[in-house]
Design a protein around this motif. Structure first.
Motif, PDB file in Angstrom:
ATOM      1  N   LEU A  64       0.832  -1.199   0.000  1.00  0.00           N
ATOM      2  CA  LEU A  64       0.000   0.000   0.000  1.00  0.00           C
ATOM      3  C   LEU A  64       0.869   1.253   0.000  1.00  0.00           C
ATOM      4  O   LEU A  64       0.613   2.200  -0.756  1.00  0.00           O
ATOM      5  CB  LEU A  64      -0.931   0.008   1.215  1.00  0.00           C
TER       6      LEU A  64
ATOM      7  N   GLY B 221       2.328   1.949  -3.261  1.00  0.00           N
ATOM      8  CA  GLY B 221       1.347   2.092  -4.340  1.00  0.00           C
ATOM      9  C   GLY B 221       1.286   0.892  -5.266  1.00  0.00           C
ATOM     10  O   GLY B 221       0.843   1.011  -6.416  1.00  0.00           O
TER      11      GLY B 221
ATOM     12  N   TYR C 245      -0.635  -1.594  -6.186  1.00  0.00           N
ATOM     13  CA  TYR C 245      -1.986  -2.151  -6.149  1.00  0.00           C
ATOM     14  C   TYR C 245      -2.077  -3.476  -6.905  1.00  0.00           C
ATOM     15  O   TYR C 245      -2.868  -4.350  -6.537  1.00  0.00           O
ATOM     16  CB  TYR C 245      -2.988  -1.151  -6.703  1.00  0.00           C
TER      17      TYR C 245
ATOM     18  N   THR D  77      -1.713   4.773   4.807  1.00  0.00           N
ATOM     19  CA  THR D  77      -2.157   3.397   4.563  1.00  0.00           C
ATOM     20  C   THR D  77      -3.671   3.279   4.606  1.00  0.00           C
ATOM     21  O   THR D  77      -4.252   2.452   3.897  1.00  0.00           O
ATOM     22  CB  THR D  77      -1.542   2.414   5.579  1.00  0.00           C
TER      23      THR D  77
ATOM     24  N   ARG E  12      -4.951   4.468   1.165  1.00  0.00           N
ATOM     25  CA  ARG E  12      -4.553   3.515   0.135  1.00  0.00           C
ATOM     26  C   ARG E  12      -5.357   2.218   0.275  1.00  0.00           C
ATOM     27  O   ARG E  12      -5.717   1.587  -0.724  1.00  0.00           O
ATOM     28  CB  ARG E  12      -3.053   3.226   0.261  1.00  0.00           C
TER      29      ARG E  12
ATOM     30  N   GLU F 226      -8.799   2.716  -1.204  1.00  0.00           N
ATOM     31  CA  GLU F 226      -8.712   2.624  -2.660  1.00  0.00           C
ATOM     32  C   GLU F 226      -8.560   1.168  -3.103  1.00  0.00           C
ATOM     33  O   GLU F 226      -9.179   0.734  -4.086  1.00  0.00           O
ATOM     34  CB  GLU F 226      -7.525   3.455  -3.135  1.00  0.00           C
TER      35      GLU F 226
ATOM     36  N   TYR G 156      -6.640  13.508   0.752  1.00  0.00           N
ATOM     37  CA  TYR G 156      -5.923  12.495  -0.025  1.00  0.00           C
ATOM     38  C   TYR G 156      -6.179  12.766  -1.494  1.00  0.00           C
ATOM     39  O   TYR G 156      -7.329  12.775  -1.942  1.00  0.00           O
ATOM     40  CB  TYR G 156      -6.402  11.095   0.363  1.00  0.00           C
TER      41      TYR G 156
ATOM     42  N   LYS H  86      -2.519  10.169  -4.304  1.00  0.00           N
ATOM     43  CA  LYS H  86      -1.108   9.809  -4.184  1.00  0.00           C
ATOM     44  C   LYS H  86      -0.564  10.119  -2.793  1.00  0.00           C
ATOM     45  O   LYS H  86       0.081   9.297  -2.171  1.00  0.00           O
ATOM     46  CB  LYS H  86      -0.271  10.553  -5.234  1.00  0.00           C
TER      47      LYS H  86
END
Length: 220
Positions: free
Chosen positions: A13, A16, A18, A46, A49, A52, A189, A192
């Protein structure tokens, strides 16, 4: 083993990764449960992220898994499970955003929780996230966003402004302008990074965005 897996999820996370999270989901059952467990502290990168990632992982698992995840989050919001539902609206929004044709019928259910203070900012965050790609789904809740600009919670006010900005709707521009000097801060947020911003900065950026749109129309 569980601790190692959770640490791996956190690491991916933070970087990035994913795709790596989705791959973990194929190998380990309960990946959504583990991601949800990381969404409690809005002051941590975190958390956002993981929110997401819930949408991305659900999309990769198919519609039935997405519906199961949304049902689980609604149960948490209704306080029927004893779980912590702080970020449930944001996660539901991410799932809907990844496949609106399958899940948009659940958006009114999500918005129905707006009177509960702990969910208001998250519901508006979900609407703001949907607005750029699916404005027709969000437009019916424009009035909800307008009324939310009067909230005592800075995150609610800021997210309400972002709903308007992402809709490209300047109907309530005069009300947004009144918040240009609002120095109350909230966690922002941008997809990024995570930072603390004053509500007024979001209001000013939105007014500049509307002004730019107006100038473009005049020059056409």
């Amino acid at each position: 083993m569980e601790t190692l897996l959770k640490d791996t999820i956190k690491e991916r996370l933070l970087t990035g990764d994913y795709a790596g999270i989705i791959e973990l989901g194929r190998k380990h059952k309960g990946i959504l449960r583990r991601l949800i467990s990381l969404t409690y502290d809005k002051g941590e990168l975190t958390c956002w992220r993981a929110i997401e990632a819930v949408g991305l992982v659900s999309a990769g698992m198919g519609q039935s898994s997405g519906l199961d995840a949304i049902d689980r989050l609604f149960v948490m919001m209704r306080d029927e499970s004893g779980g912590n539902p702080w970020s449930a609206p944001e996660m539901i929004g991410e799932i809907i955003k990844r496949d609106p044709s399958a899940f948009s019928h659940l958006l009114p259910v999500l918005v129905s929780f707006r009177e509960e203070a702990m969910f208001a900012a998250g519901i508006l965050y979900a609407l703001a996230g949907l607005a750029p790609s699916n404005p027709e789904l969000v437009l019916p809740y424009r009035e909800v966003a307008f009324l939310s600009m009067r909230s005592g919670d800075p995150a609610v006010r800021a997210n309400a402004i972002l709903v308007m900005k992402n809709l490209g709707d300047d109907t309530y521009a005069s009300s947004i302008a009144l918040l240009a000097d609002d120095e109350a801060r909230f966690f922002y947020y941008d997809g990024k990074t995570l930072s603390e911003k004053p509500v007024g900065e979001i209001a000013r950026q939105t007014m500049e965005f509307f002004a730019g749109k107006m100038d473009s129309k005049r020059s056409e």
